[in-house]
Design an enzyme around this catalytic site. Structure first.
Site, PDB file in Angstrom:
ATOM      1  N   ARG A 154       5.819  18.547  58.654  1.00 23.32           N
ATOM      2  CA  ARG A 154       5.854  19.572  57.608  1.00 23.32           C
ATOM      3  C   ARG A 154       4.920  20.752  57.931  1.00 23.32           C
ATOM      4  NH1 ARG A 154       9.448  17.114  54.383  1.00 23.32           N
ATOM      5  NH2 ARG A 154       9.115  14.897  54.045  1.00 23.32           N
ATOM      6  N   SER A 179      13.114   9.418  51.622  1.00 24.31           N
ATOM      7  CA  SER A 179      12.656   8.286  50.799  1.00 24.31           C
ATOM      8  C   SER A 179      13.810   7.343  50.482  1.00 24.31           C
ATOM      9  CB  SER A 179      12.080   8.807  49.477  1.00 24.31           C
ATOM     10  OG  SER A 179      10.918   9.548  49.710  1.00 24.31           O
ATOM     11  N   ASP A 181       4.739  16.663  49.005  1.00 22.45           N
ATOM     12  CA  ASP A 181       5.069  17.016  50.388  1.00 22.45           C
ATOM     13  C   ASP A 181       5.360  18.511  50.558  1.00 22.45           C
ATOM     14  OD1 ASP A 181       4.729  14.410  51.246  1.00 22.45           O
ATOM     15  OD2 ASP A 181       6.837  13.890  50.941  1.00 22.45           O
ATOM     16  N   GLY A 206       4.431   6.700  57.338  1.00 25.54           N
ATOM     17  CA  GLY A 206       3.629   5.988  56.342  1.00 25.54           C
ATOM     18  C   GLY A 206       4.523   5.235  55.375  1.00 25.54           C
ATOM     19  N   SER A 226       0.699   7.114  43.964  1.00 25.01           N
ATOM     20  CA  SER A 226       1.409   6.920  45.230  1.00 25.01           C
ATOM     21  C   SER A 226       2.651   6.055  45.037  1.00 25.01           C
ATOM     22  CB  SER A 226       0.478   6.261  46.259  1.00 25.01           C
ATOM     23  OG  SER A 226       1.234   5.804  47.366  1.00 25.01           O
TER      24      SER A 226
HETATM   25  C1  S3P Z   1       7.034   8.762  49.766  1.00 27.01           C
HETATM   26  C2  S3P Z   1       5.977   8.961  48.934  1.00 27.01           C
HETATM   27  C3  S3P Z   1       4.958  10.003  49.144  1.00 27.01           C
HETATM   28  C4  S3P Z   1       5.391  11.057  50.156  1.00 27.01           C
HETATM   29  C5  S3P Z   1       6.089  10.469  51.338  1.00 27.01           C
HETATM   30  C6  S3P Z   1       7.290   9.640  50.922  1.00 27.01           C
HETATM   31  C7  S3P Z   1       7.972   7.661  49.461  1.00 27.01           C
HETATM   32  O1  S3P Z   1       3.788   9.380  49.598  1.00 27.01           O
HETATM   33  O2  S3P Z   1       4.299  11.830  50.586  1.00 27.01           O
HETATM   34  O3  S3P Z   1       6.533  11.491  52.215  1.00 27.01           O
HETATM   35  O4  S3P Z   1       9.093   7.650  50.023  1.00 27.01           O
HETATM   36  O5  S3P Z   1       7.613   6.794  48.660  1.00 27.01           O
HETATM   37  P1  S3P Z   1       2.725   8.765  48.532  1.00 27.01           P
HETATM   38  O6  S3P Z   1       3.526   7.954  47.611  1.00 27.01           O
HETATM   39  O7  S3P Z   1       1.759   7.935  49.296  1.00 27.01           O
HETATM   40  O8  S3P Z   1       2.086   9.963  47.882  1.00 27.01           O
END
Ligand code: S3P
Length: 448
Positions: A403, A29, A327, A101, A174
């Protein structure tokens, strides 16, 4: 099936005691964000400890496509010469953000309030994931999005020429959605406000402050009210990326279930928005010592001494803890299989829209390994068989999900018969040194 290249079948088998030091790579992140914020600051941002996983490399490529100069100096050492808030140029080609994502959603936010157009695509996993959760709030700024049915990639984003600031209450917990809105708010005049009922990872807020944005967080009865003042001049920073607690989870959980293990995992984040797994493991009776607490790269960290824990018991994981360990449920469900009694994970429906439907992927794989599982839309329940009690002997489908692949490889290290995964190649997205690091501790993992 893998996302881009060939599938890489892998297998793990019952291993002797895991010993040694597990130095996991940089936080995914924070790595994405350091490249993105660096691209929005004028001047040179220096990064050390950057995760060089495919997800982050794809974000680096995207930042170059928007006009930033991104340079690798050496292992984990990178510089970004940014173009400033609102300075993004229009990419000349489609942006392929691979499996990520976080990359897709944060970058959409970053360009949403600049009058340029960009088209995003990704691998077969990412092309199934919902983007409406980001494009709906972005439309309030004046951004337009044209995607496939259900708000899926490929998708073209047309940035707003005259963005207006936004006030938005997150309908799902999120950090990706929160961050996309804050990033878009950077190039809108006035104050953009995001309200989150349940706290999610706060790296964007911390880093925006570090890069010189004006941002405040107020705790109210509505939840966290985050207010960002638009059109700041972001100042380049030196970012030391701390290690990734979500990657640390794999050696930690492996050591807990492999008899005789005793390992040290240094520098694991104790950020309250990321440490839910560790609280949960301790409640289950895991033998984890949190040594040498300190601050690294602006995050509270500790060194974790982890020993085999043969008497762990199943627990009810508090649903409000979900965002801080979202996660980590796949690998927790493996540990739960080696605990006594049932582990109940409620409030986890977000797992269904991750790199794969993680409730389904874990349920099917654990069942194939001889573990009884119950599930509904929002719940996963694992009936633990106690230390050494999992039969194993299955081939588990990973559904292009790093994962899931790592979780089942951890499972095989302590189950009676080996556990195989159909495709370990997605591990490259977040933890490219997983195989070598685990083997270095004594884990029996092989390819093929
Ligand atoms: C993340 C937020 C999470 C997590 C992803 C990384 C981020 O997703 O699952 O691996 O870096 O902001 P969500 O915020 O959609 O839950």
């Amino acid at each position: 099936m893998s996302g881009h290249g060939d599938a890489q079948p892998m297998k793990s088998r019952k291993s002797g005691a895991l010993k040694g030091v597990a130095e996991v790579p940089g936080d995914k992140s924070i790595s994405h964000r350091s490249l993105i914020f660096g691209a929005m600051a004028v001047g040179e941002t220096r990064i050390t400890g950057l995760l060089e996983g495919q997800d982050v490399l794809d974000t680096a490529k995207a930042m170059r496509a928007f006009g930033a100069t991104v340079t690798r100096l050496g292992e984990g050492a990178w510089t970004v010469n940014g173009v400033g808030v609102g300075g993004f140029q229009e990419p000349v080609d489609v942006l392929d953000v691979g499996n990520s994502g976080t990359g897709a959603r944060l970058i959409m936010g970053t360009m949403a309030t600049t009058p340029i157009t960009a088209t995003f695509t990704g691998d077969a996993s990412l092309r199934k994931r919902p983007m409406g959760r980001v494009t709906d709030p972005l439309s309030l700024f004046g951004t337009r999005a044209y995607g496939r049915q259900g708000g899926r990639l490929p998708m073209t984003i047309v940035g707003a020429a005259n963005p207006v600031p936004v006030r938005y209450t997150l309908p799902v917990a999120s950090a990706q959605v929160k961050s996309a809105i804050l990033l878009a708010g950077l190039n809108a005049p006035g104050e953009t406000v995001v309200i989150e009922k349940e706290p999610t990872r706060d790296h964007s807020e911390r880093m925006l402050l570090g890069f010189g944005a004006k941002l405040s967080v107020e705790k109210t009865s509505e939840g966290h009210v985050i207010t960002l003042t638009g059109q700041p001049e972001l100042r380049p920073q030196t970012v030391a990326v701390p290690r990734d607690p979500s990657s640390a989870a794999f050696p930690v959980c492996a050591a807990l279930i492999v008899e005789g293990s005793d390992i040290l995992v240094p520098g694991v984040s104790q950020n309250l928005t990321r440490n839910g797994l560790y609280l949960t493991l301790v409640e289950m009776g895991a033998d984890i010592e949190f040594q040498n607490p300190r601050e690294e790269g602006g995050e509270p960290v500790a060194d974790l001494r982890v020993r085999f824990s043969g008497n762990m018991k199943g627990i009810e994981v508090p649903p409000e803890r979900a965002p801080s360990m979202i996660d980590e449920y796949p690998v927790l469900s493996v540990v739960a299989s080696f605990a006594k009694g049932k582990t109940v994970m409620r409030g986890v429906k977000e797992l269904r829209v991750k790199e794969s439907d993680r409730i389904d992927a874990m349920a099917r794989g654990l069942e194939a390994c001889g573990v009884r599982v119950e599930e509904d839309e929002d719940t996963l329940i694992v009936h633990g068989l106690g230390a050494g009690g999992v039969p194993g002997g299955a081939v588990c489908a990973t559904h292009i999900d790093h994962r899931i692949a790592m979780s089942f490889l951890v499972c095989g290290l302590a189950s009676k018969a080996p556990v195989a995964v159909d495709d370990g190649s997605p591990i490259q997205t977040s933890f490219p040194i997983f195989e070598g690091l685990m083997k270095g501790l004594g884990a029996e993992i092989e390819r093929g």
